[in-house]
Design an enzyme around this catalytic site. Structure first.
Site, short mmCIF file in Angstrom:
data_model
loop_
_atom_site.label_atom_id
_atom_site.label_comp_id
_atom_site.label_asym_id
_atom_site.label_seq_id
_atom_site.Cartn_x
_atom_site.Cartn_y
_atom_site.Cartn_z
N MET A 34 0.85 -1.20 0.00
CA MET A 34 0.00 0.00 0.00
C MET A 34 0.88 1.25 0.00
SD MET A 34 -3.44 -0.97 2.02
CE MET A 34 -2.90 -0.77 3.69
N TYR A 36 4.20 3.90 0.82
CA TYR A 36 4.94 4.48 1.95
C TYR A 36 5.99 3.45 2.38
CZ TYR A 36 5.73 8.07 5.38
OH TYR A 36 6.30 9.09 6.10
N LEU A 37 6.82 3.10 1.42
CA LEU A 37 7.70 1.94 1.56
C LEU A 37 8.80 2.17 2.59
CD1 LEU A 37 8.02 1.08 -2.24
CD2 LEU A 37 6.33 0.25 -0.59
N GLY A 40 11.23 -2.79 5.42
CA GLY A 40 10.52 -4.08 5.42
C GLY A 40 10.04 -4.41 4.01
N HIS A 41 9.45 -3.40 3.34
CA HIS A 41 9.00 -3.63 1.96
C HIS A 41 10.20 -3.92 1.05
CE1 HIS A 41 5.65 -0.84 3.36
NE2 HIS A 41 4.99 -1.89 2.93
N GLN A 65 -10.40 -2.79 2.43
CA GLN A 65 -9.97 -3.42 3.68
C GLN A 65 -10.06 -2.46 4.87
OE1 GLN A 65 -6.10 -4.28 1.76
NE2 GLN A 65 -5.13 -3.74 3.69
N ASP A 179 2.56 -9.22 9.07
CA ASP A 179 1.12 -9.41 8.89
C ASP A 179 0.88 -10.92 8.80
OD1 ASP A 179 0.54 -6.56 8.64
OD2 ASP A 179 1.65 -6.70 6.77
N GLN A 182 -2.48 -12.34 7.66
CA GLN A 182 -2.66 -12.04 6.23
C GLN A 182 -1.87 -13.04 5.37
OE1 GLN A 182 -2.63 -7.98 4.37
NE2 GLN A 182 -0.51 -8.45 3.97
N SER A 214 6.70 -0.58 10.19
CA SER A 214 5.33 -0.47 9.69
C SER A 214 5.15 0.94 9.15
CB SER A 214 4.34 -0.71 10.83
OG SER A 214 3.08 -0.17 10.52
O1 PAF Z 1 -0.12 -5.70 3.52
C1 PAF Z 1 -0.57 -4.79 2.79
O2 PAF Z 1 0.08 -3.78 2.54
C2 PAF Z 1 -1.97 -4.96 2.21
O3 PAF Z 1 -2.82 -5.58 3.10
C3 PAF Z 1 -1.98 -5.65 0.83
C4 PAF Z 1 -1.48 -7.08 0.92
C5 PAF Z 1 -1.11 -4.88 -0.15
C6 PAF Z 1 -3.41 -5.70 0.29
O4 PAF Z 1 -3.95 -4.43 0.15
#
Ligand code: PAF
Length: 312
Positions: A34, A36-37, A40-41, A65, A179, A182, A214
């Site tokens: 989503m 704003y990296l 972690g990303h 979501q 997550d 998830q 996060s």
């Molecule tokens: O983890 C996230 O950033 C979100 O839940 C995802 C997997 C991109 C789905 O919108």
């Protein structure tokens, strides 16, 4: 090495790009985000690069979501900053869909554009019946942990991830284990619905003080940030206690609850669950995972620690 980065904004172009690359024998790995990296990303991207010849990072703040009253409208974003980080990592393609939930009666937005400015799920429910109405529910796994206080969250996540899989058609997709629910739920969806994608789970990346990275950490005040360290500290204490033979999940959960509360956090849940099913366990029967969600000020943080059987 910096290179040009291609930004794809509509699903047809994304699918065409992907199919062309695959026809040329390339392997594609998707990293859904989503934006704003943070590091972690970027660790997910590094993992993706090991698996595939092409990495697609999707950036999409998914309205489906977020429930009414959640932080959809204040979710942090910095698109240009994200692009710079991805360029530095050598990512060549970013998918920023503007037509993911396209519908005919999208008042206020150009036809073919997501009208997400109004926020959350309500913007997807078309009054004339043209809104989005097909949802994926991973029925058992969506209920515990985060599902208790965010009952539509995983429906939104599973649905958007399924849409991304259908559009990008990746060979692999990488998700962070911060997550945890998830990540497990997506694995189950892929298995149950026969998606032809291999899911890769990546370990939690932490700041030097231990706080799990996060995008939402940016909203913590310096004081709240200090208080929030109680989460990772107490998780590590539980790990030690388990190594020393403690098997009562009640006692272990209580120790985290007390530590986080005493530091000023408001607990959403502290629970030890089975790593696969995410169902509560009464006694430590490894491997399990201890998951925590707690509020510090207006920021809800989640964290977890996997408790594995010793290898020897
Ligand atoms: O983890 C996230 O950033 C979100 O839940 C995802 C997997 C991109 C789905 O919108």
């Amino acid at each position: 090495m910096e290179q040009d980065i291609e930004v794809i904004r509509d699903k047809n172009s994304m699918r065409n790009w992907s199919r062309t690359k695959r026809a040329q024998g390339e392997k594609i790995c998707l990293v859904p985000t989503m934006g704003y990296l943070h590091r972690g990303h970027l660790a997910l991207v590094e993992e993706a690069k090991k698996r595939a010849t092409r990495v697609v990072v999707s950036i999409y703040i998914n309205p489906a979501q977020f429930a009414v009253g959640e932080d959809f409208s204040t979710y942090p974003s910095n698109f240009e900053g994200d692009l710079d980080k991805l360029k530095d990592l050598g990512v060549d393609t970013v998918f920023v869909p503007s037509d993911l939930y396209v519908r005919e009666d999208n008042a206020g937005a150009g036809k073919g554009q997501d009208n997400i400015a109004s926020g959350c799920i309500s913007c997807l429910e078309g009054k004339s019946g043209n809104g989005h109405e097909t949802w994926i529910r991973v029925e058992k796994m969506e209920k515990p942990l985060c599902g208790k206080s965010r009952p539509i969250f995983f429906r939104g996540v599973a649905t958007v991830v399924a849409k991304l899989f259908n559009i990008v058609e990746p060979d692999f997709a990488v998700f962070g284990k911060k997550d945890y629910q998830q990540c497990r739920l997506i694995c189950r969806m892929v298995r149950d619905l026969d998606f032809a994608v291999e899911i890769v789970g990546c370990g939690i990346v932490r700041d030097s003080d231990g706080l799990a990275l996060s995008s939402r950490n940016v909203h913590l005040s310096p004081k709240e940030r200090q208080e929030a360290l109680s989460i990772c500290r107490s998780l590590n204490q539980v790990k030690d206690a388990v190594c020393n033979g403690q098997i009562s999940t009640g006692i272990l959960q209580h120790s985290v609850l007390e530590a986080v509360r005493n530091a000023g956090g408001k607990i959403d849940y502290v629970e030890i669950v089975d790593q696969e099913t995410l169902q509560h366990v009464d006694r430590i029967d490894l491997p399990v995972v201890l998951c925590v969600a707690a509020w510090f000020g207006g920021v809800r943080l989640i964290d977890n620690i996997e408790l594995q059987a010793p290898t020897s």
